[in-house]
Design a protein around this motif. Structure first.
Motif, PDB file in Angstrom:
ATOM      1  N   UNK A   1     -11.608  16.603 -20.483  1.00 12.01           N
ATOM      2  CA  UNK A   1     -10.623  16.561 -19.396  1.00 12.01           C
ATOM      3  C   UNK A   1      -9.299  17.190 -19.805  1.00 12.01           C
ATOM      4  N   UNK A   2      -8.840  16.851 -21.009  1.00 15.35           N
ATOM      5  CA  UNK A   2      -7.585  17.421 -21.489  1.00 15.35           C
ATOM      6  C   UNK A   2      -7.688  18.939 -21.557  1.00 15.35           C
ATOM      7  N   UNK A   3      -8.812  19.442 -22.056  1.00 19.32           N
ATOM      8  CA  UNK A   3      -8.994  20.884 -22.187  1.00 19.32           C
ATOM      9  C   UNK A   3      -8.999  21.562 -20.816  1.00 19.32           C
ATOM     10  N   UNK A   4      -9.741  20.960 -19.856  1.00 19.23           N
ATOM     11  CA  UNK A   4      -9.809  21.566 -18.525  1.00 19.23           C
ATOM     12  C   UNK A   4      -8.445  21.553 -17.837  1.00 19.23           C
ATOM     13  N   UNK A   5      -7.781  20.406 -17.921  1.00 14.41           N
ATOM     14  CA  UNK A   5      -6.459  20.313 -17.295  1.00 14.41           C
ATOM     15  C   UNK A   5      -5.469  21.248 -17.954  1.00 14.41           C
ATOM     16  N   UNK A   6      -5.574  21.337 -19.272  1.00 14.91           N
ATOM     17  CA  UNK A   6      -4.648  22.214 -19.992  1.00 14.91           C
ATOM     18  C   UNK A   6      -4.881  23.671 -19.621  1.00 14.91           C
ATOM     19  N   UNK A   7      -6.147  24.089 -19.521  1.00 22.71           N
ATOM     20  CA  UNK A   7      -6.465  25.471 -19.154  1.00 22.71           C
ATOM     21  C   UNK A   7      -5.972  25.774 -17.744  1.00 22.71           C
ATOM     22  N   UNK A   8      -6.195  24.820 -16.832  1.00 19.65           N
ATOM     23  CA  UNK A   8      -5.729  25.050 -15.457  1.00 19.65           C
ATOM     24  C   UNK A   8      -4.208  25.110 -15.397  1.00 19.65           C
ATOM     25  N   UNK A   9      -3.583  24.258 -16.172  1.00 16.68           N
ATOM     26  CA  UNK A   9      -2.121  24.265 -16.188  1.00 16.68           C
ATOM     27  C   UNK A   9      -1.589  25.570 -16.768  1.00 16.68           C
ATOM     28  N   UNK A  10      -2.260  26.080 -17.789  1.00 18.31           N
ATOM     29  CA  UNK A  10      -1.855  27.371 -18.357  1.00 18.31           C
ATOM     30  C   UNK A  10      -1.953  28.461 -17.296  1.00 18.31           C
ATOM     31  N   UNK A  11      -3.053  28.463 -16.524  1.00 20.25           N
ATOM     32  CA  UNK A  11      -3.194  29.469 -15.470  1.00 20.25           C
ATOM     33  C   UNK A  11      -2.099  29.318 -14.413  1.00 20.25           C
ATOM     34  N   UNK A  12      -1.840  28.074 -14.044  1.00 23.19           N
ATOM     35  CA  UNK A  12      -0.765  27.844 -13.073  1.00 23.19           C
ATOM     36  C   UNK A  12       0.566  28.321 -13.627  1.00 23.19           C
ATOM     37  N   UNK A  13       0.786  28.047 -14.907  1.00 25.07           N
ATOM     38  CA  UNK A  13       2.030  28.450 -15.557  1.00 25.07           C
ATOM     39  C   UNK A  13       2.166  29.974 -15.587  1.00 25.07           C
ATOM     40  N   UNK A  14       1.076  30.659 -15.937  1.00 24.83           N
ATOM     41  CA  UNK A  14       1.114  32.124 -15.996  1.00 24.83           C
ATOM     42  C   UNK A  14       1.355  32.705 -14.609  1.00 24.83           C
ATOM     43  N   UNK A  15       0.648  32.164 -13.613  1.00 23.03           N
ATOM     44  CA  UNK A  15       0.841  32.655 -12.243  1.00 23.03           C
ATOM     45  C   UNK A  15       2.265  32.363 -11.769  1.00 23.03           C
ATOM     46  N   UNK A  16       2.764  31.173 -12.131  1.00 25.36           N
ATOM     47  CA  UNK A  16       4.136  30.829 -11.755  1.00 25.36           C
ATOM     48  C   UNK A  16       5.156  31.777 -12.359  1.00 25.36           C
ATOM     49  N   UNK A  17       4.930  32.156 -13.628  1.00 22.16           N
ATOM     50  CA  UNK A  17       5.839  33.115 -14.277  1.00 22.16           C
ATOM     51  C   UNK A  17       5.802  34.442 -13.550  1.00 22.16           C
ATOM     52  N   UNK A  18       4.562  34.904 -13.247  1.00 20.74           N
ATOM     53  CA  UNK A  18       4.426  36.193 -12.572  1.00 20.74           C
ATOM     54  C   UNK A  18       5.126  36.185 -11.220  1.00 20.74           C
ATOM     55  N   UNK A  19       4.988  35.069 -10.498  1.00 22.60           N
ATOM     56  CA  UNK A  19       5.624  34.989  -9.180  1.00 22.60           C
ATOM     57  C   UNK A  19       7.142  34.856  -9.304  1.00 22.60           C
ATOM     58  N   UNK A  20       7.607  34.092 -10.311  1.00 24.42           N
ATOM     59  CA  UNK A  20       9.057  33.862 -10.457  1.00 24.42           C
ATOM     60  C   UNK A  20       9.795  35.094 -10.941  1.00 24.42           C
ATOM     61  N   UNK A  21       9.089  36.071 -11.486  1.00 24.16           N
ATOM     62  CA  UNK A  21       9.757  37.306 -11.903  1.00 24.16           C
ATOM     63  C   UNK A  21      10.376  37.996 -10.692  1.00 24.16           C
ATOM     64  N   UNK A  22       9.703  37.880  -9.548  1.00 24.97           N
ATOM     65  CA  UNK A  22      10.202  38.545  -8.333  1.00 24.97           C
ATOM     66  C   UNK A  22      11.569  38.000  -7.923  1.00 24.97           C
ATOM     67  N   UNK A  23      11.730  36.663  -7.774  1.00 26.00           N
ATOM     68  CA  UNK A  23      13.087  36.180  -7.427  1.00 26.00           C
ATOM     69  C   UNK A  23      14.103  36.419  -8.531  1.00 26.00           C
ATOM     70  N   UNK A  24      13.629  36.455  -9.802  1.00 25.86           N
ATOM     71  CA  UNK A  24      14.574  36.733 -10.895  1.00 25.86           C
ATOM     72  C   UNK A  24      15.123  38.151 -10.770  1.00 25.86           C
TER      73      UNK A  24
END
Length: 445
Positions: free
Chosen positions: A156-179
């Motif tokens: 569970x920790x591994x799956x949640x961590x992997x999903x969170x990493x993907x969310x984090x990466x996507x969030x960074x990519x999206x936040x570059x636009x407003x930055x």
């Protein structure tokens, strides 16, 4: 060291934020999730254990048959194993476990004082969670042991961590636009503002400045515009000062020069030598007074950001000292004083200059009397000087304290301007009002 631009600061703040969030994701989040899922593992174990203990036929009959051995359960997520321990760690029924594990469980069981206990141990680079509960089997004391490997938790920790990493990466990519948008949004008006500051640095402040859009930028542009207007007024004031000063000094200089030339040439057209020298001395005195006023007025400009020297001043002693210098000019004028015992704080030498100018001004216009009062009101000191002279035209009231503004009886036009500067240095206000019986100058500090 080179300072960072606003865009660089935005990007630095952005990457620092990403770093902090990433640190939380990589380190803090897995640790907190691991602890939460450990509690969840114990909950699953106890839930399965209670199902067996609460069965109608007793734990011996309720223990499920399974083909999984102790090690194989490690690969099966959420798989809970059970065994009944009798006296001397004897396994009554249940899974077969290694002797080292069995010994560890028995040692925890025999010292258990509560109704149940949660334990864990490390075995072959894995963690085993188990719950021990004292029971009775056929009237004899025994222990019910239920266990589960950390496989479920880690998965569970591994799956949640992997999903969170993907969310984090996507969030960074999206936040570059407003930055990028924010960087460009701030850069444009700041560059425009910087260009205008450059123009002002080159004394080019004729073009108005306005930023539209954001309320904060509009407020900044309004503040800039007020500064520009003040600079224009200050520049015009300086030019007027120089023009008026030149004009005021030009007349006595020309008079002195012409009279001196006549003395040199031995030509006395209308007056004798002694009378001509008196004129030269008189004009020299006028020029000296005007130069002194200009120097003092300029000196007050340099003191705008300095705190005046403060001392306690008794109004009566100050005003009597000033009146003694000028009463001889108008012996027909009645001076009426009120509030001589009032005290206030200020620079005595500057306040002497204030009242010298005001008293001289009042003596020029008064017809029969001058009233001078000083009183405390609402924690402030109010000084009023009233003369019974002719009222001042309304259009002249607002400009009366500007340099070189003078009436038909005025002299150099700097007296009231000096008064205003000194009063403002003491955080006060001064104004002129027409009264039914004359004109009043009111000072509040």
């Amino acid at each position: 060291m080179k300072k960072l631009s606003i865009a660089q600061r935005i990007w630095l703040s952005f990457f620092l934020l990403v770093f902090v969030v990433g640190l939380c994701v990589v380190i803090i989040y897995p640790l907190s999730m691991r602890e939460a899922l450990t509690d969840e593992s114990y909950r699953i174990i106890k839930e399965q254990q209670n199902l067996i203990l609460e069965g109608p036929t007793g734990p011996e009959q309720e223990l499920p048959d399974t083909n999984l051995n102790f090690i194989e359960r490690r690969e099966a997520a959420r798989s809970v194993g059970h065994l009944l321990l009798g006296d001397q760690s004897f396994v009554i029924k249940g899974d077969t476990v290694p002797q080292t594990v069995l010994r560890h469980m028995w040692e925890k069981a025999i010292v258990l004082e509560d109704d149940e206990g949660d334990f864990q141990l490390s075995y072959r680079d894995a963690t085993l969670f188990y719950v021990i509960k004292p029971i009775e089997v056929n009237g004899s004391p025994a222990f019910m042991v239920s266990y589960m490997w950390d496989t479920y938790r880690d998965q569970l920790v591994q799956r949640l961590w992997e999903r969170l990493i993907w969310i984090f990466v996507i969030g960074i990519a999206i936040s570059i636009i407003p930055a990028i948008w924010l960087s460009n949004y701030l850069r444009k008006p700041l560059r425009a503002l910087g260009a205008r500051f450059e123009q002002i640095g080159n004394r080019n402040w004729r073009e108005p400045f306005e930023l539209r859009g954001d309320q904060d930028f509009q407020q900044l542009s309004e503040q800039f515009e007020r500064m520009r207007q003040n600079l224009i007024r200050n520049d015009q004031s300086q030019k007027r000062f120089i023009q008026h000063a030149s004009h005021e000094l030009k007349t006595p200089i020309m008079t002195i020069k012409s009279y001196a030339q006549s003395v040199k040439d031995g030509v006395f057209p209308e007056k004798g030598l002694e009378e001509m020298m008196d004129v030269i001395i008189t004009q020299t005195g006028r020029m000296e007074e005007r130069v002194k006023d200009m120097i003092y007025f300029s000196k007050l400009d340099t003191l705008q950001d300095a705190e005046p020297k403060k001392e306690t001043i008794r109004f009566g002693s100050l005003i009597h000292e000033v009146l003694d210098r000028f009463l001889y000019q108008r012996e027909d004028i009645q001076i009426r004083l009120n509030g001589e015992e009032t005290e206030f704080n200020g620079d005595r030498s500057q306040w002497e200059v204030v009242f010298e100018n005001i008293v001289q001004n009042a003596l020029r216009y008064a017809e029969s009397y001058i009233d001078i009062t000083c009183e405390k009101s609402n924690g402030r000191t109010v000084m009023t000087i009233t003369n019974d002279g002719d009222p001042i035209p309304d259009e002249s009231l607002d400009r009366l304290f500007e340099p070189f503004q003078k009436s038909h009886k005025g002299q150099f036009g700097l007296g009231l301007a000096i008064v205003k500067r000194i009063v403002e240095l003491h955080n006060g206000t001064v104004k002129v009002q027409n009264k039914d019986n004359g004109v009043s100058i009111i000072i509040v500090i």
